[in-house]
Design a protein around this motif. Structure first.
Motif, PDB file in Angstrom:
ATOM      1  N   MET A  16       0.865  -1.461   0.017  1.00 24.54           N
ATOM      2  CA  MET A  16      -0.007  -0.111   0.009  1.00 24.54           C
ATOM      3  C   MET A  16       1.057   1.121  -0.044  1.00 24.54           C
ATOM      4  N   SER A  17       0.448   2.432  -0.775  1.00 21.21           N
ATOM      5  CA  SER A  17       0.778   3.141  -0.981  1.00 21.21           C
ATOM      6  C   SER A  17      -0.285   4.195  -0.132  1.00 21.21           C
ATOM      7  N   GLU A  18       1.154   5.222   1.324  1.00 20.05           N
ATOM      8  CA  GLU A  18      -0.169   6.299   2.034  1.00 20.05           C
ATOM      9  C   GLU A  18       0.866   7.160   1.931  1.00 20.05           C
ATOM     10  N   LEU A  19      -0.063   8.950   1.276  1.00 24.12           N
ATOM     11  CA  LEU A  19       1.083   9.901   1.331  1.00 24.12           C
ATOM     12  C   LEU A  19      -0.286  10.714   2.630  1.00 24.12           C
ATOM     13  N   VAL A  20       0.454  11.582   2.622  1.00 24.49           N
ATOM     14  CA  VAL A  20       0.126  12.867   4.033  1.00 24.49           C
ATOM     15  C   VAL A  20       0.496  14.443   4.240  1.00 24.49           C
ATOM     16  N   CYS A  21      -0.069  14.667   3.467  1.00 23.63           N
ATOM     17  CA  CYS A  21       0.400  16.077   3.046  1.00 23.63           C
ATOM     18  C   CYS A  21      -0.863  16.975   4.394  1.00 23.63           C
ATOM     19  N   ALA A  22      -0.108  18.189   4.277  1.00 20.36           N
ATOM     20  CA  ALA A  22      -0.196  19.060   5.816  1.00 20.36           C
ATOM     21  C   ALA A  22      -0.811  20.199   4.962  1.00 20.36           C
ATOM     22  N   THR A  23      -1.836  19.915   3.653  1.00 17.53           N
ATOM     23  CA  THR A  23      -1.979  21.247   3.223  1.00 17.53           C
ATOM     24  C   THR A  23      -2.677  21.150   1.563  1.00 17.53           C
ATOM     25  N   PHE A  24      -3.443  21.770   0.817  1.00 17.43           N
ATOM     26  CA  PHE A  24      -3.974  20.984  -0.355  1.00 17.43           C
ATOM     27  C   PHE A  24      -3.162  21.352  -1.319  1.00 17.43           C
ATOM     28  N   ASP A  25      -2.170  21.947  -1.395  1.00 19.76           N
ATOM     29  CA  ASP A  25      -1.705  22.337  -2.578  1.00 19.76           C
ATOM     30  C   ASP A  25      -0.950  20.931  -2.386  1.00 19.76           C
ATOM     31  N   GLU A  26       0.547  20.884  -1.892  1.00 16.25           N
ATOM     32  CA  GLU A  26       1.153  19.816  -1.151  1.00 16.25           C
ATOM     33  C   GLU A  26       0.490  18.708  -2.104  1.00 16.25           C
ATOM     34  N   PHE A  27      -1.190  18.565  -1.419  1.00 19.92           N
ATOM     35  CA  PHE A  27      -1.725  17.195  -1.743  1.00 19.92           C
ATOM     36  C   PHE A  27      -1.916  16.997  -3.333  1.00 19.92           C
ATOM     37  N   GLU A  28      -2.012  18.332  -4.029  1.00 19.60           N
ATOM     38  CA  GLU A  28      -2.699  18.213  -5.319  1.00 19.60           C
ATOM     39  C   GLU A  28      -1.385  18.020  -6.506  1.00 19.60           C
ATOM     40  N   ALA A  29      -0.333  18.088  -6.131  1.00 18.57           N
ATOM     41  CA  ALA A  29       0.685  17.726  -6.836  1.00 18.57           C
ATOM     42  C   ALA A  29       0.821  16.135  -6.663  1.00 18.57           C
ATOM     43  N   GLU A  30       0.869  15.411  -6.103  1.00 18.87           N
ATOM     44  CA  GLU A  30       1.155  14.267  -5.694  1.00 18.87           C
ATOM     45  C   GLU A  30      -0.323  13.346  -5.831  1.00 18.87           C
ATOM     46  N   LEU A  31      -1.338  13.960  -6.273  1.00 19.11           N
ATOM     47  CA  LEU A  31      -2.212  13.288  -6.295  1.00 19.11           C
ATOM     48  C   LEU A  31      -2.565  11.948  -7.724  1.00 19.11           C
ATOM     49  N   ILE A  32      -2.529  10.773  -7.605  1.00 19.25           N
ATOM     50  CA  ILE A  32      -2.649  10.239  -8.566  1.00 19.25           C
ATOM     51  C   ILE A  32      -3.675   9.488  -9.547  1.00 19.25           C
ATOM     52  N   GLY A  33      -3.238   9.937 -10.724  1.00 20.47           N
ATOM     53  CA  GLY A  33      -4.610   9.290 -11.985  1.00 20.47           C
ATOM     54  C   GLY A  33      -4.767  11.137 -12.264  1.00 20.47           C
ATOM     55  N   PHE A  34      -5.137  12.091 -11.514  1.00 21.01           N
ATOM     56  CA  PHE A  34      -6.064  13.702 -11.950  1.00 21.01           C
ATOM     57  C   PHE A  34      -4.525  14.554 -11.479  1.00 21.01           C
ATOM     58  N   ASP A  35      -4.840  15.313 -12.899  1.00 22.48           N
ATOM     59  CA  ASP A  35      -4.341  16.306 -13.451  1.00 22.48           C
ATOM     60  C   ASP A  35      -5.072  18.006 -12.995  1.00 22.48           C
ATOM     61  N   GLY A  36      -4.927  18.251 -12.101  1.00 18.99           N
ATOM     62  CA  GLY A  36      -5.894  19.271 -12.075  1.00 18.99           C
ATOM     63  C   GLY A  36      -5.735  20.447 -10.905  1.00 18.99           C
ATOM     64  N   ARG A  37      -6.326  21.452 -10.183  1.00 18.39           N
ATOM     65  CA  ARG A  37      -6.295  22.113  -9.522  1.00 18.39           C
ATOM     66  C   ARG A  37      -7.120  22.233  -8.347  1.00 18.39           C
ATOM     67  N   TYR A  38      -7.051  22.173  -7.367  1.00 18.45           N
ATOM     68  CA  TYR A  38      -7.978  22.591  -6.037  1.00 18.45           C
ATOM     69  C   TYR A  38      -7.789  24.039  -5.620  1.00 18.45           C
ATOM     70  N   HIS A  39      -9.285  24.260  -5.271  1.00 14.56           N
ATOM     71  CA  HIS A  39      -9.820  25.685  -5.158  1.00 14.56           C
ATOM     72  C   HIS A  39     -10.458  25.705  -4.024  1.00 14.56           C
ATOM     73  N   LEU A  40      -9.612  25.895  -2.704  1.00 13.67           N
ATOM     74  CA  LEU A  40     -10.977  25.833  -1.171  1.00 13.67           C
ATOM     75  C   LEU A  40     -11.539  26.969  -1.119  1.00 13.67           C
ATOM     76  N   THR A  41     -12.593  26.422  -0.433  1.00 15.99           N
ATOM     77  CA  THR A  41     -14.435  27.325  -0.559  1.00 15.99           C
ATOM     78  C   THR A  41     -14.351  27.876   0.255  1.00 15.99           C
ATOM     79  N   GLY A  42     -12.874  27.166   1.883  1.00 14.32           N
ATOM     80  CA  GLY A  42     -13.604  27.473   2.977  1.00 14.32           C
ATOM     81  C   GLY A  42     -12.087  27.123   3.524  1.00 14.32           C
ATOM     82  N   PRO A  43     -12.370  27.101   5.272  1.00 16.13           N
ATOM     83  CA  PRO A  43     -10.230  26.768   5.668  1.00 16.13           C
ATOM     84  C   PRO A  43     -10.514  24.960   6.171  1.00 16.13           C
ATOM     85  N   GLU A  44      -9.265  24.873   5.577  1.00 14.39           N
ATOM     86  CA  GLU A  44      -8.070  23.662   5.682  1.00 14.39           C
ATOM     87  C   GLU A  44      -9.074  23.612   6.937  1.00 14.39           C
TER      88      GLU A  44
END
Length: 308
Positions: free
Chosen positions: A1-29
């Protein structure tokens, strides 16, 4: 199993598997960003936690399709211009753009596989190559999520089934996916106005937001660009992303500022200068809005060293 833990959305965005796109927060983390993944032969399974209400604009990798299954209350999600319910799954087709929105920190799982594996005597190739909302009974969805949860537990414990059992499991997952495509193939993605029309209105408005990133954009401007009334524009934005046009305009502006702050050197650029280039002339207002969305001041983002 591969596990990924990120503190912020932009770190996670770059590592998400299979998708090429961009997050926009609409509320606080309000939580962490996590992903666990494992393979059932040629099927990739991901279990994802998103730490904030957000939208995601992206595209699936060419050649691969993804089946999206919400694990949080389905009513939180808007996919393909409609809210989900307890019977909804979403099929994302290879190379197709999509927009997803969720109103709270949430969890979801997905199956990804080569699109060719989803074509059989009952499904034409075109069915698997179109984004669509699918409908299954609750018991079938519960059986699917229960099986994947159990497989995740076995993988984490180092006891994941091997051939021939893993091949049987792959065949079962693909058969369920094909069944869902067959059941949902003729179901409209939206009620009321056609999905293409609503999507076109939204994309025209967002295109103007992007073109005039550093200048004032009024609702009248967006209406003219999209060719609709203010009432229709507002309805489209609530359908697509769950917020009003002026709110989404501000969200996208703040995200552009964040990306600029991350990319800049603190010694050569200032928060005031970056904010002004993106239409924020009041430093106090920028600090307030930025902190409300991202949980830190823009000066903290600018001063943080980028990761390796």
């Amino acid at each position: 199993m591969s596990e990924l833990v990120c503190a912020t959305f932009d770190e996670f965005e770059a590592e998400l598997i299979g998708f090429d796109g961009r997050y926009h927060l609409t509320g606080p983390e309000r939580g962490g960003w996590r992903s666990r993944s494992f393979c059932v032969e040629r099927v990739l399974v991901q279990l994802v936690s998103e730490g904030a209400p957000c939208t995601y604009e992206g595209v699936m990798l060419h050649g691969w399709a993804t089946l999206f299954v919400p694990r949080s209350p389905p009513q939180w999600y808007r996919m393909l211009g409609r809210p989900l319910d307890e019977r909804s799954l979403i099929h994302f087709a290879p190379g197709q753009e999509f927009l997803a929105a969720v109103s709270n920190p949430n969890q979801w799982l997905s199956l990804s596989a080569p699109a060719g594996l989803l074509t059989d005597a009952g499904n034409k190739a075109s069915v698997a190559r179109t984004n669509r909302c699918l409908v299954l009974d609750r018991a079938t969805i519960a059986a699917l999520t229960g099986m994947l949860d159990r497989l995740a537990e076995l993988d984490a414990a180092g006891r994941f089934p091997v051939q021939p059992v893993s091949g049987i499991l792959e065949a079962r997952l693909l058969a369920l996916w094909r069944f869902a495509l067959g059941q949902g193939a003729d179901r409209p993605a939206n009620r009321g106005r056609p999905a293409v029309s609503r999507e076109a209105v939204f994309r025209k408005a967002v295109s103007l937001m992007n073109k005039r990133a550093g200048r004032e954009v009024r609702i009248d401007d967006l209406c003219r660009a999209a060719g609709v009334s203010e009432r229709t524009l507002r309805a489209v934005f609530y359908d697509e992303v769950g917020v009003a046009p002026h709110q989404y305009l501000q969200i996208r502006r703040l995200h552009r500022i964040r990306r600029a702050l991350i990319a800049c050197s603190p010694g050569k650029h200032t928060v005031a200068g970056i904010g002004a280039r993106h239409g924020y002339w009041n430093g106090s207002r920028l600090a307030h809005d930025y902190r409300a969305l991202f949980g830190e001041l823009p000066s903290e983002t600018l001063g943080r060293r980028p990761g390796p």
